[in-house]
Scaffold this motif. Sequence first.
Motif, PDB file in Angstrom:
ATOM      1  N   THR A   1      16.064 -32.943  -5.833  1.00  9.67           N
ATOM      2  CA  THR A   1      15.351 -33.986  -5.670  1.00  9.67           C
ATOM      3  C   THR A   1      14.526 -33.670  -5.193  1.00  9.67           C
ATOM      4  OG1 THR A   1      16.460 -35.022  -4.018  1.00  9.67           O
ATOM      5  CG2 THR A   1      17.067 -35.778  -5.884  1.00  9.67           C
ATOM      6  N   THR A   2      12.576 -33.801  -5.436  1.00 13.76           N
ATOM      7  CA  THR A   2      11.888 -34.357  -4.815  1.00 13.76           C
ATOM      8  C   THR A   2      11.042 -35.836  -5.154  1.00 13.76           C
ATOM      9  OG1 THR A   2       9.332 -33.114  -3.668  1.00 13.76           O
ATOM     10  CG2 THR A   2      10.331 -32.597  -5.959  1.00 13.76           C
ATOM     11  N   GLY A   3       9.932 -36.346  -4.251  1.00 15.49           N
ATOM     12  CA  GLY A   3       9.468 -37.435  -4.505  1.00 15.49           C
ATOM     13  C   GLY A   3       8.500 -38.154  -3.874  1.00 15.49           C
ATOM     14  N   VAL A   4       8.205 -39.609  -4.266  1.00 17.70           N
ATOM     15  CA  VAL A   4       7.720 -40.857  -3.225  1.00 17.70           C
ATOM     16  C   VAL A   4       8.478 -41.583  -3.065  1.00 17.70           C
ATOM     17  CG1 VAL A   4       5.380 -41.939  -2.580  1.00 17.70           C
ATOM     18  CG2 VAL A   4       5.268 -39.560  -3.628  1.00 17.70           C
ATOM     19  N   ALA A   5       8.776 -42.260  -2.336  1.00 21.58           N
ATOM     20  CA  ALA A   5      10.034 -43.496  -2.342  1.00 21.58           C
ATOM     21  C   ALA A   5       8.559 -44.444  -1.716  1.00 21.58           C
ATOM     22  CB  ALA A   5      11.306 -42.669  -1.580  1.00 21.58           C
ATOM     23  N   GLY A   6       8.812 -44.174  -1.652  1.00 29.24           N
ATOM     24  CA  GLY A   6       7.426 -45.396  -0.457  1.00 29.24           C
ATOM     25  C   GLY A   6       7.704 -45.334   0.824  1.00 29.24           C
ATOM     26  N   PRO A   7       6.932 -46.727   1.462  1.00 27.18           N
ATOM     27  CA  PRO A   7       6.248 -47.037   1.041  1.00 27.18           C
ATOM     28  C   PRO A   7       5.345 -47.029   0.305  1.00 27.18           C
ATOM     29  CG  PRO A   7       6.661 -48.276   2.718  1.00 27.18           C
ATOM     30  CD  PRO A   7       6.972 -46.912   2.410  1.00 27.18           C
ATOM     31  N   GLU A   8       4.171 -46.058   0.775  1.00 25.89           N
ATOM     32  CA  GLU A   8       2.699 -45.530   0.562  1.00 25.89           C
ATOM     33  C   GLU A   8       2.997 -44.461  -0.288  1.00 25.89           C
ATOM     34  OE1 GLU A   8      -0.088 -47.444   1.435  1.00 25.89           O
ATOM     35  OE2 GLU A   8       1.931 -49.097   2.861  1.00 25.89           O
ATOM     36  N   PRO A   9       2.107 -44.304  -1.133  1.00 26.93           N
ATOM     37  CA  PRO A   9       1.710 -42.663  -2.120  1.00 26.93           C
ATOM     38  C   PRO A   9       1.126 -41.753  -0.948  1.00 26.93           C
ATOM     39  CG  PRO A   9      -0.497 -44.920  -2.707  1.00 26.93           C
ATOM     40  CD  PRO A   9       0.971 -44.912  -1.283  1.00 26.93           C
ATOM     41  N   GLN A  10       2.054 -40.552  -1.272  1.00 26.76           N
ATOM     42  CA  GLN A  10       1.866 -39.555  -0.694  1.00 26.76           C
ATOM     43  C   GLN A  10       1.089 -38.398  -1.827  1.00 26.76           C
ATOM     44  OE1 GLN A  10       5.372 -37.567  -0.012  1.00 26.76           O
ATOM     45  NE2 GLN A  10       5.388 -35.749   0.048  1.00 26.76           N
ATOM     46  N   ASN A  11      -0.009 -37.821  -0.877  1.00 30.62           N
ATOM     47  CA  ASN A  11      -0.439 -36.638  -1.114  1.00 30.62           C
ATOM     48  C   ASN A  11      -0.973 -37.022  -2.889  1.00 30.62           C
ATOM     49  OD1 ASN A  11      -0.482 -35.182   1.121  1.00 30.62           O
ATOM     50  ND2 ASN A  11       1.499 -34.079   0.182  1.00 30.62           N
TER      51      ASN A  11
ATOM     52  N   ARG B   1      15.611 -44.692  -4.287  1.00 32.22           N
ATOM     53  CA  ARG B   1      16.137 -43.614  -3.843  1.00 32.22           C
ATOM     54  C   ARG B   1      17.281 -43.651  -4.740  1.00 32.22           C
ATOM     55  NH1 ARG B   1      17.468 -43.610   2.402  1.00 32.22           N
ATOM     56  NH2 ARG B   1      17.190 -41.481   2.049  1.00 32.22           N
ATOM     57  N   MET B   2      17.575 -43.743  -4.482  1.00 29.67           N
ATOM     58  CA  MET B   2      19.327 -44.370  -5.462  1.00 29.67           C
ATOM     59  C   MET B   2      19.207 -44.436  -6.783  1.00 29.67           C
ATOM     60  SD  MET B   2      21.122 -45.049  -3.319  1.00 29.67           S
ATOM     61  CE  MET B   2      22.202 -44.887  -4.141  1.00 29.67           C
ATOM     62  N   GLU B   3      18.132 -44.661  -7.722  1.00 28.55           N
ATOM     63  CA  GLU B   3      17.410 -44.433  -9.021  1.00 28.55           C
ATOM     64  C   GLU B   3      17.436 -42.523  -9.193  1.00 28.55           C
ATOM     65  OE1 GLU B   3      17.679 -44.416 -13.355  1.00 28.55           O
ATOM     66  OE2 GLU B   3      18.783 -45.458 -11.979  1.00 28.55           O
ATOM     67  N   SER B   4      17.111 -42.366  -8.344  1.00 24.99           N
ATOM     68  CA  SER B   4      17.236 -40.487  -8.513  1.00 24.99           C
ATOM     69  C   SER B   4      18.700 -39.488  -8.604  1.00 24.99           C
ATOM     70  CB  SER B   4      16.375 -40.311  -6.937  1.00 24.99           C
ATOM     71  OG  SER B   4      14.502 -40.475  -7.026  1.00 24.99           O
TER      72      SER B   4
ATOM     73  N   THR C   1       6.706 -41.691  -8.234  1.00 24.21           N
ATOM     74  CA  THR C   1       7.097 -40.483  -9.070  1.00 24.21           C
ATOM     75  C   THR C   1       7.700 -39.726  -8.125  1.00 24.21           C
ATOM     76  OG1 THR C   1       4.328 -40.384  -9.185  1.00 24.21           O
ATOM     77  CG2 THR C   1       5.328 -38.731  -9.165  1.00 24.21           C
ATOM     78  N   VAL C   2       9.167 -38.872  -9.537  1.00 24.50           N
ATOM     79  CA  VAL C   2      10.059 -38.213  -8.284  1.00 24.50           C
ATOM     80  C   VAL C   2      10.248 -37.279 -10.072  1.00 24.50           C
ATOM     81  CG1 VAL C   2      12.645 -38.047  -8.829  1.00 24.50           C
ATOM     82  CG2 VAL C   2      11.122 -40.243  -7.648  1.00 24.50           C
ATOM     83  N   TYR C   3      10.429 -36.224  -9.559  1.00 27.66           N
ATOM     84  CA  TYR C   3      11.129 -34.892  -9.977  1.00 27.66           C
ATOM     85  C   TYR C   3      12.027 -34.257  -9.541  1.00 27.66           C
ATOM     86  CZ  TYR C   3       6.255 -34.646 -11.137  1.00 27.66           C
ATOM     87  OH  TYR C   3       5.473 -35.619 -11.441  1.00 27.66           O
ATOM     88  N   VAL C   4      13.697 -34.396 -10.928  1.00 26.53           N
ATOM     89  CA  VAL C   4      14.706 -34.018 -10.671  1.00 26.53           C
ATOM     90  C   VAL C   4      14.723 -32.478 -11.480  1.00 26.53           C
ATOM     91  CG1 VAL C   4      14.936 -36.283 -10.236  1.00 26.53           C
ATOM     92  CG2 VAL C   4      15.560 -35.128 -12.260  1.00 26.53           C
TER      93      VAL C   4
ATOM     94  N   LEU D   1      10.239 -38.450 -12.633  1.00 28.96           N
ATOM     95  CA  LEU D   1      10.565 -39.555 -13.284  1.00 28.96           C
ATOM     96  C   LEU D   1       9.596 -40.439 -12.855  1.00 28.96           C
ATOM     97  CD1 LEU D   1      14.388 -38.932 -12.080  1.00 28.96           C
ATOM     98  CD2 LEU D   1      13.461 -39.196 -14.330  1.00 28.96           C
ATOM     99  N   ARG D   2       9.104 -41.966 -12.875  1.00 28.79           N
ATOM    100  CA  ARG D   2       8.310 -43.201 -12.628  1.00 28.79           C
ATOM    101  C   ARG D   2       9.136 -44.157 -13.245  1.00 28.79           C
ATOM    102  NH1 ARG D   2       6.294 -38.718 -12.790  1.00 28.79           N
ATOM    103  NH2 ARG D   2       4.029 -38.214 -13.710  1.00 28.79           N
ATOM    104  N   LEU D   3       9.974 -44.334 -11.758  1.00 27.62           N
ATOM    105  CA  LEU D   3      10.224 -45.063 -10.779  1.00 27.62           C
ATOM    106  C   LEU D   3      10.213 -46.527 -10.273  1.00 27.62           C
ATOM    107  CD1 LEU D   3      13.362 -42.884  -9.675  1.00 27.62           C
ATOM    108  CD2 LEU D   3      12.981 -43.534 -11.669  1.00 27.62           C
ATOM    109  N   ASN D   4      10.545 -47.806 -10.473  1.00 31.89           N
ATOM    110  CA  ASN D   4       9.905 -48.981 -10.259  1.00 31.89           C
ATOM    111  C   ASN D   4      10.835 -49.601  -9.012  1.00 31.89           C
ATOM    112  OD1 ASN D   4       8.236 -49.100 -11.995  1.00 31.89           O
ATOM    113  ND2 ASN D   4       8.893 -49.484 -13.092  1.00 31.89           N
TER     114      ASN D   4
END
Length: 181
Positions: free
Chosen positions: A97-107, A147-150, A113-116, A137-140
């Motif tokens: 798993t890699t991605g942005v859980a927040g609360p702020e955007p990253q790079n 994180r849990m949906e990832s 935005t998540v990739y599994v 994945l584009r998670l809300n």
Amino acid sequence: MSSYAIDVVELLTVRGETLAVAESLTGGLVAADITSVPGASKVFRGSVTAYATDLKHRLLGVDATLLAQRGAVDPQVAAQMAAGVREALGADWGIATTGVAGPEPQNGQPVGTVYVAVAGPPHAEDGATGGGKTAALRLNGDRADIRMESVRSVLALLLERTAGEHTGNERAQDTERNGGF
């Protein structure tokens, strides 16, 4: 423990196969979900939580140029993490798993935005080398939701790759587990 983790442990136990996990944004949640299942020690080799970008390269063998050019939140990074942990821990299957859980955007990547990814033996139907598959994945939701949906998504991807199909329908899964009744 999630029903996905139960299904993963049961399926890999029946198949006599093992699993290793590489995590970034989930910070150990995937490994915790799997190891909460009784009997997980039959299939679970271990995990690497490579939260820092440089650890993705040093511990998991992710290409340093790829990380420098695209950052840690990238489908190829996820795929290389899964393959790297599979190799490093000597497992049949690797998931990542890699991605942005927040609360702020990253790079420049927005929150959610998540990739599994999954890496494993060649898939019988398509002969894909390494049995690899990556999902974008584009998670809300808030950080915890993402994180849990990832976690759920990477386990579902592994089930799809190993079992061929995973409906996500809990009742159908229970029916299958209980002999179709």
